[in-house]
Design a protein around this motif. Structure first.
Motif, PDB file in Angstrom:
ATOM      1  N   LYS A   3      36.648   7.184  26.827  1.00  0.00           N
ATOM      2  CA  LYS A   3      37.769   8.034  26.448  1.00  0.00           C
ATOM      3  C   LYS A   3      39.111   7.388  26.742  1.00  0.00           C
ATOM      4  O   LYS A   3      40.126   7.775  26.187  1.00  0.00           O
ATOM      5  CB  LYS A   3      37.665   9.373  27.188  1.00  0.00           C
ATOM      6  CG  LYS A   3      36.435  10.181  26.823  1.00  0.00           C
ATOM      7  CD  LYS A   3      36.388  11.471  27.604  1.00  0.00           C
ATOM      8  CE  LYS A   3      35.159  12.290  27.266  1.00  0.00           C
ATOM      9  NZ  LYS A   3      35.072  13.528  28.060  1.00  0.00           N
ATOM     10  N   GLY A   4      39.167   6.426  27.662  1.00  0.00           N
ATOM     11  CA  GLY A   4      40.404   5.753  28.004  1.00  0.00           C
ATOM     12  C   GLY A   4      40.424   4.339  27.469  1.00  0.00           C
ATOM     13  O   GLY A   4      39.380   3.723  27.274  1.00  0.00           O
ATOM     14  N   SER A   5      41.618   3.799  27.217  1.00  0.00           N
ATOM     15  CA  SER A   5      41.725   2.439  26.721  1.00  0.00           C
ATOM     16  C   SER A   5      41.503   1.438  27.847  1.00  0.00           C
ATOM     17  O   SER A   5      41.575   1.769  29.032  1.00  0.00           O
ATOM     18  CB  SER A   5      43.111   2.212  26.105  1.00  0.00           C
ATOM     19  OG  SER A   5      44.097   2.235  27.125  1.00  0.00           O
ATOM     20  N   GLN A 225      35.015   9.361  34.799  1.00  0.00           N
ATOM     21  CA  GLN A 225      34.925  10.475  33.849  1.00  0.00           C
ATOM     22  C   GLN A 225      35.316  10.038  32.436  1.00  0.00           C
ATOM     23  O   GLN A 225      34.961  10.703  31.458  1.00  0.00           O
ATOM     24  CB  GLN A 225      35.835  11.625  34.296  1.00  0.00           C
ATOM     25  CG  GLN A 225      37.313  11.270  34.360  1.00  0.00           C
ATOM     26  CD  GLN A 225      38.161  12.424  34.866  1.00  0.00           C
ATOM     27  OE1 GLN A 225      37.631  13.495  35.162  1.00  0.00           O
ATOM     28  NE2 GLN A 225      39.460  12.217  34.974  1.00  0.00           N
ATOM     29  N   ASN A 226      36.045   8.916  32.308  1.00  0.00           N
ATOM     30  CA  ASN A 226      36.404   8.403  30.995  1.00  0.00           C
ATOM     31  C   ASN A 226      35.315   7.537  30.370  1.00  0.00           C
ATOM     32  O   ASN A 226      35.470   7.082  29.240  1.00  0.00           O
ATOM     33  CB  ASN A 226      37.696   7.589  31.080  1.00  0.00           C
ATOM     34  CG  ASN A 226      38.907   8.459  31.343  1.00  0.00           C
ATOM     35  OD1 ASN A 226      38.939   9.622  30.939  1.00  0.00           O
ATOM     36  ND2 ASN A 226      39.900   7.923  32.019  1.00  0.00           N
ATOM     37  N   TRP A 227      34.240   7.267  31.109  1.00  0.00           N
ATOM     38  CA  TRP A 227      33.145   6.449  30.580  1.00  0.00           C
ATOM     39  C   TRP A 227      31.834   7.239  30.638  1.00  0.00           C
ATOM     40  O   TRP A 227      30.848   6.774  31.200  1.00  0.00           O
ATOM     41  CB  TRP A 227      32.965   5.162  31.392  1.00  0.00           C
ATOM     42  CG  TRP A 227      34.223   4.451  31.779  1.00  0.00           C
ATOM     43  CD1 TRP A 227      35.391   4.364  31.081  1.00  0.00           C
ATOM     44  CD2 TRP A 227      34.437   3.719  32.998  1.00  0.00           C
ATOM     45  NE1 TRP A 227      36.319   3.618  31.771  1.00  0.00           N
ATOM     46  CE2 TRP A 227      35.764   3.212  32.957  1.00  0.00           C
ATOM     47  CE3 TRP A 227      33.637   3.436  34.106  1.00  0.00           C
ATOM     48  CZ2 TRP A 227      36.310   2.448  33.985  1.00  0.00           C
ATOM     49  CZ3 TRP A 227      34.176   2.669  35.131  1.00  0.00           C
ATOM     50  CH2 TRP A 227      35.493   2.183  35.067  1.00  0.00           C
ATOM     51  N   PRO A 228      31.759   8.434  30.111  1.00  0.00           N
ATOM     52  CA  PRO A 228      30.573   9.272  30.338  1.00  0.00           C
ATOM     53  C   PRO A 228      29.321   8.795  29.616  1.00  0.00           C
ATOM     54  O   PRO A 228      28.226   9.251  29.941  1.00  0.00           O
ATOM     55  CB  PRO A 228      31.012  10.635  29.804  1.00  0.00           C
ATOM     56  CG  PRO A 228      32.007  10.309  28.738  1.00  0.00           C
ATOM     57  CD  PRO A 228      32.749   9.105  29.239  1.00  0.00           C
ATOM     58  N   TYR A 229      29.474   7.883  28.650  1.00  0.00           N
ATOM     59  CA  TYR A 229      28.322   7.502  27.844  1.00  0.00           C
ATOM     60  C   TYR A 229      27.733   6.148  28.232  1.00  0.00           C
ATOM     61  O   TYR A 229      26.655   5.808  27.754  1.00  0.00           O
ATOM     62  CB  TYR A 229      28.705   7.475  26.364  1.00  0.00           C
ATOM     63  CG  TYR A 229      29.366   8.751  25.904  1.00  0.00           C
ATOM     64  CD1 TYR A 229      28.697   9.979  26.023  1.00  0.00           C
ATOM     65  CD2 TYR A 229      30.650   8.750  25.369  1.00  0.00           C
ATOM     66  CE1 TYR A 229      29.300  11.149  25.628  1.00  0.00           C
ATOM     67  CE2 TYR A 229      31.258   9.938  24.969  1.00  0.00           C
ATOM     68  CZ  TYR A 229      30.581  11.127  25.099  1.00  0.00           C
ATOM     69  OH  TYR A 229      31.178  12.301  24.717  1.00  0.00           O
ATOM     70  N   ILE A 230      28.416   5.390  29.075  1.00  0.00           N
ATOM     71  CA  ILE A 230      27.946   4.031  29.364  1.00  0.00           C
ATOM     72  C   ILE A 230      27.541   3.828  30.817  1.00  0.00           C
ATOM     73  O   ILE A 230      26.908   2.820  31.142  1.00  0.00           O
ATOM     74  CB  ILE A 230      28.998   2.977  28.972  1.00  0.00           C
ATOM     75  CG1 ILE A 230      30.313   3.206  29.723  1.00  0.00           C
ATOM     76  CG2 ILE A 230      29.204   2.973  27.466  1.00  0.00           C
ATOM     77  CD1 ILE A 230      31.358   2.110  29.504  1.00  0.00           C
TER      78      ILE A 230
END
Length: 304
Positions: A3-5, A225-230
């Motif tokens: 979600k974050g750059s 929390q910005n990397w919930p899929y990896i």
């Protein structure tokens, strides 16, 4: 994926944060790896996702990073004091070098190059062999696997590459190679070697088809929390072990590098609490402390 750059993540990383690094050198055990028992299955964790497996007379080394850094730049990903007590010189002859994917905290050029004279064969994900060939590994040494492919090596060891929810890439190139988890079938033992993965239904599917496992080694740490899929949150790591039908969980991917924003000890505290709630046996060795699957299970909270 996230979600974050990358730029915003780096800015957050460079800001001061509480307990992102240990306040003192980590404790460890220095073991003569050439004297590990030749019966049963012994595990030695080196911090983060590097570990050695001795199954009967076969030695498997997984994702070794001994250079002191988990990044191509010196200011990012330096190992904690006390966490890098093992190096290439301490490694015995390696029957199988297993590399789950090509990120710097799993595939370290300096370590892999220095290990080459000690390595008989390499098992890795599809495409990663190109890195190794540039680093003077012969193609005959390398077995690349796509998901659901398997290879029987060293007579008694079967490796099956399976899905993981992650990504690959070095520097600015992504998606040039595959990333995988692996099932290792050895004489009398079945292990799940998780690599890196976010939580999803694949853990339950793998558990139903390939489980139960005597031990699951699963990532626990370097989440956001910005990397919930990896990457998984620690509570998801415990749930993944249950989904896999693992008898014991060894949390890895923590205890050596700061690659995220959480306190360095938070992953193991959170996964320990959730494992206790779920009735899941957990093993928490110090760096370099051997344990034998089905026998001793180190469980001291040494990080405190």
């Amino acid at each position: 994926m996230a979600k974050g750059s990358m730029a915003s993540s780096m800015r957050d990383y460079l800001r001061p944060g509480k307990d992102r690094q240990p306040s003192q050198p980590l404790p460890s055990v220095k073991t003569d790896l050439s004297t590990l028992p030749s019966d049963g299955a012994t595990v030695v964790w080196f911090g983060h996702s590097s570990y050695l497996l001795k199954i009967a007379v076969k030695t498997i080394l997984v994702d070794p990073v001994f250079s002191g850094n988990a990044s191509p730049v010196a200011f990012f990903g330096k190992n904690y004091p006390g966490s890098n007590v093992y190096g290439v010189v301490d490694m015995p002859e390696i029957d199988i070098l297993l590399l789950t994917h090509d990120h710097y905290d799993h595939l370290d050029y300096k370590t892999i190059s220095q290990l080459r004279p000690k390595v008989k064969q390499v098992v890795t994900s599809l495409g990663v062999g190109a890195h190794l060939e540039r680093w003077d590994y012969s193609p005959e040494m390398i077995t690349e696997l796509a998901w659901h492919e398997e290879a029987q090596l060293e007579g008694s060891l079967r490796f099956t590459a399976l899905p993981a929810r992650h990504f690959s890439g070095r520097l600015f190139k992504r998606g040039q190679t595959l990333w995988s988890s692996f099932v290792l079938d050895g004489p009398g033992y079945k292990l799940y070697l998780g690599g890196d993965s976010g939580y999803d239904t694949h853990f339950r599917e793998i558990g139903e088809k390939y489980g139960p496992f005597d031990l699951a080694l699963l990532e626990c740490g370097q989440y956001n929390q910005n990397w919930p899929y990896i990457h998984m949150m620690p509570e998801e790591t415990a749930q993944a072990a249950l989904d896999l039908r693992a008898k014991v969980l060894l949390p890895v991917h923590w205890g050596k590098f700061t690659l995220a924003l959480h306190p360095w000890y938070e992953p193991i505290e959170r996964v320990s609490l959730r494992a206790q709630e779920l009735g899941l046996p957990l093993v928490t060795p110090m760096i370099g402390q051997p344990f034998t699957i089905g026998e001793n299970l180190p469980g001291n909270a040494w990080w405190r």
